[in-house]
Every structure is written in C-alpha cells, then in structure tokens.
Scaffold this active site. Structure first.
Site, PDB file in Angstrom:
ATOM      1  CB  ALA A  74      42.114  41.765  44.674  1.00 21.47           C
ATOM      2  N   GLY A 134      43.715  32.449  42.727  1.00 21.89           N
ATOM      3  CA  GLY A 134      44.791  31.655  42.924  1.00 21.89           C
ATOM      4  C   GLY A 134      45.431  31.381  44.569  1.00 21.89           C
ATOM      5  CG  ASP A 153      49.961  33.637  46.362  1.00 24.60           C
ATOM      6  OD1 ASP A 153      50.182  32.948  47.479  1.00 24.60           O
ATOM      7  OD2 ASP A 153      50.999  33.997  45.671  1.00 24.60           O
ATOM      8  CB  SER A 154      44.140  36.329  46.610  1.00 28.40           C
ATOM      9  OG  SER A 154      43.904  35.083  45.909  1.00 28.40           O
ATOM     10  CB  CYS A 214      47.480  45.842  36.356  1.00 30.66           C
ATOM     11  SG  CYS A 214      46.605  45.547  36.324  1.00 30.66           S
ATOM     12  CB  CYS A 256      49.448  42.634  34.341  1.00 31.44           C
ATOM     13  SG  CYS A 256      48.327  42.838  35.685  1.00 31.44           S
TER      14      CYS A 256
END
Length: 418
Positions: free
Chosen positions: A10, A14, A16-17, A101, A222
């Site tokens: 996913a 950003g 982190d992903s 979410c 979110c």
C-alpha cells in the site's frame, strides 16, 4: 527452485510506505505498489493533496521499477467510515476514523483486491508494527475472506498471529491496527517494524526519495486531511445551537453551534470569555456543552469506563480473562499516550469494564480503548460509558457530609445536655 513471492504494498506517497516497498524489493519479492483513493476530490472544499500523493507514489514505483496501480474506494469509505463518523458525532461521541479506515478499507477491501485481482501472496504497509510470524510464514497462511461463523470451532487448531509493538516505541502504530481481523493479520507484512523513523529517513535519502522526504507527516482525518474541523463538519451536519454551561454552578457561559463540534478535554472558545474554559461533558438531548475553568478540573478525571463488545485480534478473549473473568493489562485511548495499568472485567455480552489504577484526563466516548499485554496489542473496544468523574464523587461526598452534619444538629436539638 523457490516460487516468486508476490507482495502488494500500500503506497501513500509518504516516506514510510516508500521505504517499505524498497525493502521488499531488496529482499527479492515481486512487489506491486497500490495507491488508494478514498475521498472524492470533486467534493473537496479544503486542501486536498490526493493527486500529489498519487504522483509521489507513482514516482517511487518508477524508481524501484515495480508496477503501480490505483484503486478507488470512495463509496466504501463513505459507507463504512465517513457515515459512521458523522453518526457518532451526532450521538455526542468522538470517533476515530483512522482505526476504522484500517479495519474496513486497507485491511479488508484492499487485501481482498490484492489477493483476488492482483495475484498477491501477501500485502505490506508502512506501519510501524511487528507480528509474531516470520516473513516466510506469511506466504504459508491461508487467506479466508469471510469467517464461516461467529464462534471458532473448538477443535480448530490455533495458530494465532500476534500483533506486537514496533521497535520504535514513539512511532509504534499498533494502536491504529487494533480492529483488523486475524485473517488480514496473517497475510500482512510490516517491513518497518524493526526500524526507527530516523533510520527509515536515512534509507529514503540514500535511495534518492528526496521528493517524499520533503513531505510533512500526514495529519487530520484519515484520507481527508488536516482542515478547519468546524467548517468541515458543518458542511455535513446541520447546526444545532445550544448553551455552554458551567459544571460548577450551572451558569450559562455562552452559546455554540452544535455539541458535535466539541470533544471532551478540548478548550472551548466562548465568545466574551477572556479566561480559558474546557469541555467536560455533553447533554445531547438538551444541546448543552458543560465546561469547567481549568484544564485538569476534577470533572475531566475518571478511572472507570465500559466498552462495547471487544474486538480481540486473536478472535477470542485471552484465556486468563475467560477463566477468571478479570485480567490485569495496560490501556490507552490515544495514540501516543503512556500505557496505563488497568483491570478488565469481562461481561456476558463480550464488553468489558476497565478500571484504571488512577484517574486520567478526558476519557472520551466513541474513542477506542486499546489493550496491551507486554509488547502484544490484544485488541480494542469502543468506549461507550464512563464512570463518575472526581467532581461528581467529590460533590457526593460533600452532600453526605452536609447530611451527616444536619443529622447531628437535629439529634442535639432533640436531646439537649441537661
């Protein structure tokens, strides 16, 4: 020869992903990046960065030479998350859309799409969390889309995957994963679980992901983002004017546009009032928002709450809780608050009473009470009821003292000293 392992990551655009996808690629997995669009940009009136986020995610996938897909869950998000969000505010509660979410969109619709349509063997996200299984075990787990029944077969072999806190305790995001299913947990990888945020940024810089390093940390609702909450919520809910009332003497301090604009503990900006007042309670039927003149007023301090039916990540309550109907563990209802020792008491309907070792500020109905045992996140339940505040208890004690005093005086009048 080992089969190629396909992982859908996913991608949010950003850091982190992006690093999660990079690490998976380095480990030799066949990685596909997927960007989710969960909010209809046509309806936006505030700042929306969805298109820029998508561009950033796509650029990372190009740099990693991996496929990129977009999926839209606008209708699903509206139905399963945002409608619930509005309904909770109307009832006077304060929901947590980030947790919902993850439960309904990312770890339900997305994981089904990844496995059924993209041929994935597992999914991955940039959450700071760990599980009790090794990466290779993820590919050996069967994914079951829907549980066959409410209760687990007593003869079923148990091999529960545990959700564990990340190595970086400050960034740990198990709080936001507390409502996902055991089946989703079995098929999910968290490549950042053993890393610190600083190290992740270093990896991103060395990989040339400078465009994602410049981004601010995601904030706000979110997939909707950071914005003026009052202006945003009044686009969807009709104003419901009412009064701010002092919890101490019942005096009307001012007026507001709707109880749903306020949550317990927040500062209430009351027109004409120079001093700070803080929201301590709400009466939805009367439209009243009760306020107190200090941020740590006794009306904000409570040590008891009741949840709805708890969602246990292992599906069943912990054995100790089933056996003894009580269990010591730790609790939090906000992401980065310190874990608080507590005692759970199991009710017949699957809800729990949570008794805290000491009162804490602004326990809030609608938020999730998330439970931990050591490093393991056990699950969570929505806060439905609160015990009496210290203010209420103090008032009760004062009334008892007054009644006792009146009673003593009456006895003395009836039986005078001769």
């Amino acid at each position: 020869m080992q089969a190629v392992r396909r992982v859908v990551c996913a991608m949010s655009g950003g850091v982190d992903s992006s690093v999660a996808a990079l690490l998976l690629r380095r480990r030799g997995y066949d990685v596909t990046g997927v960007f989710m669009n969960n909010w209809d940009v046509v309806d936006e009136h505030g700042v929306c960065s969805a298109e820029k986020d998508c561009e950033d995610a796509y650029k990372v996938c190009q740099m990693l030479d991996i496929p990129f897909h977009q999926v839209s869950y606008v209708k699903e998000y509206w139905h399963d998350v945002f409608s619930y969000f509005l309904n909770e505010y109307e009832k006077g509660r304060t929901p947590n859309p980030d947790i919902l979410c993850n439960k309904h969109i990312k770890f339900n619709y997305l994981i089904s799409h990844a496995i059924d349509n993209l041929g994935a063997d597992a999914i991955a996200t940039g959450h700071y969390a760990r599980t009790s299984q090794e990466d290779e075990e993820v590919f050996q787990q069967k994914y079951i889309k829907h549980r066959p029944s409410l209760f687990r077969n007593r003869f079923e072999v148990r091999n529960d995957v545990k959700l564990l806190q990340a190595a970086d305790k400050f960034k740990d995001q198990t709080f936001f994963l507390c409502q996902i299913s055991q089946y989703a947990l079995r098929k999910t990888m968290f490549p950042l679980g053993g890393l610190t945020k600083d190290f992740v940024k270093k990896i991103a810089a060395e990989a040339g992901f400078h465009h994602v390093l410049k981004r601010k940390e995601s904030m706000g609702i979110c997939f909707i983002g950071e914005r003026n909450f009052e202006r945003f919520i009044l686009e969807y809910l009709e104003p419901q004017p009412g009064n701010f009332v002092s919890i101490e003497d019942g005096k009307i301090m001012g007026t507001h546009k709707g109880w749903f604009l306020f949550t317990l503990g927040q500062r209430a900006r009351i027109g004409g009032q120079r001093d700070a007042w803080f929201v301590v309670d709400k009466d939805v039927a009367a439209g009243t928002v009760y306020v107190a003149p200090s941020t740590n007023h006794p009306a904000l301090l409570r040590d008891l709450l009741r949840t709805d039916r708890v969602h246990w990540l292992s599906e069943d309550p912990p054995a100790e809780l089933i056996r003894d109907k009580m269990m010591e563990c730790h609790f939090r209802f906000q992401h980065q608050m310190a874990l608080m020792p507590c005692v759970l008491t199991l009710n017949q309907d699957g809800s729990v009473w949570v008794s805290l070792v000491k009162p804490i500020r602004a326990l809030t109905p609608g938020q999730f009470a998330v439970f931990y045992k050591g490093e393991e996140c056990l699950g969570s339940g929505k806060i439905m009821r609160l015990g009496p505040s210290l203010h209420t208890l103090q008032q009760g004690q004062q009334r008892m003292k007054s009644a006792a005093s009146v009673s003593t005086e009456a006895v003395e009048e009836m039986d005078p000293v001769s």
